[in-house]
Motif scaffolding. Structure first.
Motif, PDB file in Angstrom:
ATOM      1  N   LEU A   1      39.582  17.903  62.382  1.00  0.00           N
ATOM      2  CA  LEU A   1      38.606  17.576  63.422  1.00  0.00           C
ATOM      3  C   LEU A   1      39.297  17.234  64.741  1.00  0.00           C
ATOM      4  N   GLN A   2      40.339  16.419  64.646  1.00  0.00           N
ATOM      5  CA  GLN A   2      41.061  16.027  65.858  1.00  0.00           C
ATOM      6  C   GLN A   2      41.709  17.225  66.523  1.00  0.00           C
TER       7      GLN A   2
ATOM      8  N   GLU B   1      28.683  13.409  58.549  1.00  0.00           N
ATOM      9  CA  GLU B   1      29.170  13.018  59.874  1.00  0.00           C
ATOM     10  C   GLU B   1      30.154  14.051  60.419  1.00  0.00           C
ATOM     11  N   ARG B   2      30.979  14.609  59.544  1.00  0.00           N
ATOM     12  CA  ARG B   2      31.908  15.651  59.980  1.00  0.00           C
ATOM     13  C   ARG B   2      31.128  16.872  60.486  1.00  0.00           C
ATOM     14  N   ALA B   3      30.085  17.255  59.771  1.00  0.00           N
ATOM     15  CA  ALA B   3      29.253  18.380  60.205  1.00  0.00           C
ATOM     16  C   ALA B   3      28.591  18.087  61.550  1.00  0.00           C
ATOM     17  N   SER B   4      28.197  16.826  61.744  1.00  0.00           N
ATOM     18  CA  SER B   4      27.589  16.431  63.012  1.00  0.00           C
ATOM     19  C   SER B   4      28.575  16.578  64.168  1.00  0.00           C
ATOM     20  N   ILE B   5      29.819  16.174  63.939  1.00  0.00           N
ATOM     21  CA  ILE B   5      30.849  16.301  64.976  1.00  0.00           C
ATOM     22  C   ILE B   5      31.132  17.768  65.268  1.00  0.00           C
ATOM     23  N   GLU B   6      31.218  18.579  64.221  1.00  0.00           N
ATOM     24  CA  GLU B   6      31.461  20.006  64.410  1.00  0.00           C
ATOM     25  C   GLU B   6      30.336  20.659  65.196  1.00  0.00           C
TER      26      GLU B   6
ATOM     27  N   ASN C   1      67.128  10.412  65.323  1.00  0.00           N
ATOM     28  CA  ASN C   1      67.994   9.409  65.958  1.00  0.00           C
ATOM     29  C   ASN C   1      67.261   8.616  67.037  1.00  0.00           C
ATOM     30  N   SER C   2      66.021   8.247  66.774  1.00  0.00           N
ATOM     31  CA  SER C   2      65.219   7.580  67.794  1.00  0.00           C
ATOM     32  C   SER C   2      64.623   6.287  67.275  1.00  0.00           C
ATOM     33  N   THR C   3      64.112   5.490  68.199  1.00  0.00           N
ATOM     34  CA  THR C   3      63.411   4.251  67.878  1.00  0.00           C
ATOM     35  C   THR C   3      62.045   4.291  68.532  1.00  0.00           C
ATOM     36  N   LEU C   4      61.002   4.042  67.724  1.00  0.00           N
ATOM     37  CA  LEU C   4      59.634   4.116  68.209  1.00  0.00           C
ATOM     38  C   LEU C   4      58.909   2.808  67.912  1.00  0.00           C
ATOM     39  N   ALA C   5      58.047   2.392  68.811  1.00  0.00           N
ATOM     40  CA  ALA C   5      57.204   1.213  68.577  1.00  0.00           C
ATOM     41  C   ALA C   5      55.786   1.585  68.981  1.00  0.00           C
ATOM     42  N   ILE C   6      54.879   1.635  67.981  1.00  0.00           N
ATOM     43  CA  ILE C   6      53.550   2.181  68.230  1.00  0.00           C
ATOM     44  C   ILE C   6      52.498   1.483  67.369  1.00  0.00           C
ATOM     45  N   PRO C   7      51.407   0.988  67.957  1.00  0.00           N
ATOM     46  CA  PRO C   7      50.222   0.611  67.172  1.00  0.00           C
ATOM     47  C   PRO C   7      49.238   1.792  67.193  1.00  0.00           C
ATOM     48  N   CYS C   8      48.617   2.088  66.064  1.00  0.00           N
ATOM     49  CA  CYS C   8      47.699   3.226  66.023  1.00  0.00           C
ATOM     50  C   CYS C   8      46.768   3.099  64.826  1.00  0.00           C
ATOM     51  N   GLN C   9      45.819   4.015  64.750  1.00  0.00           N
ATOM     52  CA  GLN C   9      44.915   4.035  63.615  1.00  0.00           C
ATOM     53  C   GLN C   9      45.509   4.823  62.456  1.00  0.00           C
ATOM     54  N   GLN C  10      46.232   5.902  62.795  1.00  0.00           N
ATOM     55  CA  GLN C  10      46.829   6.744  61.767  1.00  0.00           C
ATOM     56  C   GLN C  10      48.132   7.336  62.298  1.00  0.00           C
TER      57      GLN C  10
ATOM     58  N   GLU D   1      33.145  13.468  74.875  1.00  0.00           N
ATOM     59  CA  GLU D   1      33.167  12.009  74.735  1.00  0.00           C
ATOM     60  C   GLU D   1      32.402  11.581  73.479  1.00  0.00           C
ATOM     61  N   GLU D   2      31.267  12.230  73.230  1.00  0.00           N
ATOM     62  CA  GLU D   2      30.477  11.920  72.035  1.00  0.00           C
ATOM     63  C   GLU D   2      31.256  12.262  70.765  1.00  0.00           C
ATOM     64  N   ALA D   3      31.909  13.432  70.760  1.00  0.00           N
ATOM     65  CA  ALA D   3      32.683  13.854  69.583  1.00  0.00           C
ATOM     66  C   ALA D   3      33.871  12.931  69.347  1.00  0.00           C
ATOM     67  N   THR D   4      34.498  12.492  70.439  1.00  0.00           N
ATOM     68  CA  THR D   4      35.639  11.576  70.303  1.00  0.00           C
ATOM     69  C   THR D   4      35.194  10.248  69.702  1.00  0.00           C
ATOM     70  N   ALA D   5      34.085   9.700  70.200  1.00  0.00           N
ATOM     71  CA  ALA D   5      33.573   8.423  69.678  1.00  0.00           C
ATOM     72  C   ALA D   5      33.185   8.552  68.207  1.00  0.00           C
ATOM     73  N   LYS D   6      32.542   9.656  67.850  1.00  0.00           N
ATOM     74  CA  LYS D   6      32.145   9.872  66.457  1.00  0.00           C
ATOM     75  C   LYS D   6      33.368  10.005  65.550  1.00  0.00           C
ATOM     76  N   THR D   7      34.415  10.669  66.047  1.00  0.00           N
ATOM     77  CA  THR D   7      35.631  10.840  65.250  1.00  0.00           C
ATOM     78  C   THR D   7      36.323   9.504  65.004  1.00  0.00           C
ATOM     79  N   VAL D   8      36.348   8.657  66.029  1.00  0.00           N
ATOM     80  CA  VAL D   8      36.933   7.320  65.878  1.00  0.00           C
ATOM     81  C   VAL D   8      36.153   6.521  64.832  1.00  0.00           C
ATOM     82  N   GLN D   9      34.823   6.596  64.872  1.00  0.00           N
ATOM     83  CA  GLN D   9      34.003   5.882  63.893  1.00  0.00           C
ATOM     84  C   GLN D   9      34.189   6.438  62.483  1.00  0.00           C
ATOM     85  N   LEU D  10      34.386   7.753  62.390  1.00  0.00           N
ATOM     86  CA  LEU D  10      34.606   8.367  61.084  1.00  0.00           C
ATOM     87  C   LEU D  10      35.937   7.907  60.493  1.00  0.00           C
ATOM     88  N   GLN D  11      36.959   7.768  61.334  1.00  0.00           N
ATOM     89  CA  GLN D  11      38.242   7.256  60.880  1.00  0.00           C
ATOM     90  C   GLN D  11      38.102   5.818  60.390  1.00  0.00           C
TER      91      GLN D  11
END
Length: 343
Positions: free
Chosen positions: A123-124, A64-69, A247-256, A88-98
């Motif tokens: 990849l990102q 899948e990585r080779a496919s994205i590349e 010295n900061s405060t962060l609030a974040i939902p994410c995949q990684q 857009e295709e590479a972004t969607a594939k990268t999200v699925q790979l994650q």
């Protein structure tokens, strides 16, 4: 004669009893050996299954990585419409790979996880570079408000459809529609809506003592050189990269989450894989607790699993002592966690 016969009978009973006991011991020993052999077989089978799963993951991930590349390589020389479609295709594939990596972590070794995460980061990075090369975005171009004392002859005539001057610094029109970032600001409150950030890469850099609110679902979020700020962001569909934050405060939902060179910073996190820190100290974590009216809709857009949160599973790449907690990060005590963000 009777006494001799009685003694013989007793000796016989004793012999039979001893033989029975010996037989029982032999049976127990045989059973124990059989159970031990079965356990070893099950362990071997389990190991084989894990190895087979690991091999399947490695081969599928590599393919899948080779496919994205390959998709990214096709961006070179293509027209804008084709490039946009490929990105857009590479972004969607990268999200699925994650997602594939996240779902496979239970049976992967730490080495395999680290190797796959490094490949995803590469990849990102390649995706961002391809996007920047093929579809370059203009940078923020602030221009100062024309002073009232300037001569009329020095002031260019406004365009027919231009809005009146609001008294604040303006952005060039093209940059305003394409760029998604805040940079080089002090002591201000900054906001971007879902219209601004949805499925885009967002960059916040060189901010000091600022309050930032990002509503919506960005594709990625980059924080660089952040000092004394409070940054709250909606669900990020892929990765958050933090570098030189203090010295900061962060609030974040994410995949990684990938954090470098960060000190004395609190992170209220929802992450579906694992958080990674490197060259950090004084970083503390708690579950994501910011809320706003369209948060659930933005989670739907991001594709993140709302019920999955590994906020306390942090890998410190500078701490290799197995079984011992890294001194570079802590969990924020419940009594000290922030739950109210905006008045």
């Amino acid at each position: 004669m009777d006494a001799t016969h009685q003694a013989s009978r007793e000796t016989g009973f004793a012999g039979e009893s001893g033989a029975v006991k010996i037989q029982e011991r032999l049976q127990k020993r045989h059973q124990a050996r059989a159970e031990d052999a079965e356990r070893r077989k099950e362990a071997k089978d389990s190991k084989s299954v894990a190895e087979e799963k690991g091999e399947y993951f490695s081969s599928s991930f590599s393919a899948e990585r080779a496919s994205i590349e390959e998709v990214l390589s096709g961006c070179s020389g293509a027209d804008r419409a084709a490039v946009t479609q490929r990105l857009e295709e590479a972004t969607a594939k990268t999200v699925q790979l994650q997602k594939f990596l996240n779902d496979s972590m239970l049976f992967l070794t730490q080495y395999q996880v680290g190797k796959a995460q490094a490949a995803l980061l590469k990849l990102q990075s390649s995706l961002a570079e391809a996007r920047e090369e093929a579809l370059p975005r203009k940078k923020f171009a602030f221009r100062a408000r024309t002073k009232a004392t300037d001569k009329v002859s020095e002031t260019p005539p406004p365009e027919a459809d231009a809005p009146p001057d609001s008294g604040v610094a303006k952005l060039d029109g093209a940059a305003e529609s394409e760029q998604c970032s805040f940079s080089n600001m002090d002591n201000v409150s900054l906001t971007k809506t879902a219209v601004d950030v949805q499925k885009r890469d967002v960059l916040l850099s060189h901010l000091t003592n600022c309050k930032v609110r990002l509503f919506g679902s960005p594709s990625t979020l980059h924080l660089k050189h952040i000092d004394g700020c409070e940054i709250l962001c909606g669900p990020v569909s892929s990765s958050v990269f933090i570098d030189h934050c203090r010295n900061s405060t962060l609030a974040i939902p994410c995949q990684q989450l990938r954090t470098h060179n960060t000190t004395d910073t609190r992170v209220y996190l929802q992450v579906t894989s694992r958080a990674i820190i490197e060259d950090c100290h004084g970083v503390s974590f708690a579950p994501f607790s910011w809320s706003y009216p369209t948060l659930e809709e933005d989670f739907g857009v991001s594709g993140l699993d709302r019920d999955r949160n590994n906020w306390s599973q942090v890998d410190d790449f500078n701490w290799l002592a197995a079984g011992t907690h890294s001194p570079n990060w802590t969990v924020i005590p419940e009594a000290d966690r922030k739950t109210t963000w905006d008045p």
